[in-house]
Write a protein that holds these residues in place. Structure first.
Motif, mmCIF file in Angstrom:
data_model
loop_
_atom_site.group_PDB
_atom_site.id
_atom_site.type_symbol
_atom_site.label_atom_id
_atom_site.label_comp_id
_atom_site.label_asym_id
_atom_site.label_seq_id
_atom_site.Cartn_x
_atom_site.Cartn_y
_atom_site.Cartn_z
ATOM 1 N N ASP A 152 0.845 -1.194 0.000
ATOM 2 C CA ASP A 152 0.000 0.000 0.000
ATOM 3 C C ASP A 152 0.881 1.246 0.000
ATOM 4 O OD1 ASP A 152 -2.723 1.218 0.242
ATOM 5 O OD2 ASP A 152 -1.828 2.056 2.055
ATOM 6 N N ALA A 153 0.570 2.178 -0.884
ATOM 7 C CA ALA A 153 1.393 3.381 -1.049
ATOM 8 C C ALA A 153 1.415 4.268 0.188
ATOM 9 C CB ALA A 153 0.889 4.184 -2.252
ATOM 10 N N HIS A 154 0.443 4.135 1.077
ATOM 11 C CA HIS A 154 0.377 5.008 2.244
ATOM 12 C C HIS A 154 1.029 4.401 3.484
ATOM 13 C CE1 HIS A 154 -2.686 6.568 -0.500
ATOM 14 N NE2 HIS A 154 -2.290 7.731 -0.026
ATOM 15 N N ALA A 155 1.604 3.219 3.347
ATOM 16 C CA ALA A 155 2.317 2.593 4.457
ATOM 17 C C ALA A 155 3.610 3.363 4.709
ATOM 18 C CB ALA A 155 2.624 1.134 4.123
ATOM 19 N N GLY A 156 4.100 3.277 5.916
ATOM 20 C CA GLY A 156 5.358 3.938 6.254
ATOM 21 C C GLY A 156 5.469 4.154 7.746
ATOM 22 N N LYS A 157 6.562 4.704 8.164
ATOM 23 C CA LYS A 157 6.802 4.944 9.597
ATOM 24 C C LYS A 157 6.172 6.271 9.998
ATOM 25 C CE LYS A 157 10.601 2.002 10.642
ATOM 26 N NZ LYS A 157 10.081 1.300 11.792
#
Length: 148
Positions: free
Chosen positions: A34-39
């Protein structure tokens, strides 16, 4: 207790999310692919199935994922729950970090309907423990601050 109706992802930012048969949730990251995943604090978004159905009853023709939501769940009114609420689905543990977000008025839903429910009904979570979620899975709310 609730039930997962759909799990949605978008591979690129700026594109509408689409439903997938299952998704892998990665601790402190979000959904794999998913493009909105992240820390950050908005790794996974949740939206109530009932709120989507109410919006559809007003004439909106919206597919699962159209609001940018990752998980659609039946049985919860997420916007009425406090930040810090813990959810569990299979091995996945999510912590609510934010209620709503500012909607850009250029979104297609707002342009057509003059309204969008995500800014007031959508909530955001971070992944405390990873695993896999599929439509039909049981979705449970735990007490605030507990992971049991």
């Amino acid at each position: 207790m609730g039930k997962v109706i759909a799990v949605c992802i978008s591979e690129e930012k700026g594109t509408q999310k689409h439903s997938v048969p299952e998704a892998e949730f990665i601790e402190d990251w979000g959904i794999k692919g998913d493009a909105h995943a992240g820390k950050w604090h908005r790794q996974v978004s949740l939206l109530s199935h009932d709120k989507i159905e109410d919006f559809r009853a007003r004439g909106a023709q919206v597919a699962d994922g159209a609001f940018g939501e990752n998980i659609i769940v039946e049985g919860f009114d997420f916007a009425k729950m406090p930040v810090g609420t813990i959810f569990r689905c299979n091995d996945v543990v999510l912590e609510m970090t934010q209620i709503g977000k500012k909607c850009h008025h250029g979104c297609e839903i707002f342009q057509i309907m003059g309204d969008c429910i995500m800014p007031r009904e959508g909530v955001f979570t971070k992944v405390l423990h990873g695993g896999v979620i599929r439509p039909g899975d049981e979705f449970v709310c735990c007490e605030k601050g507990q992971e049991q």
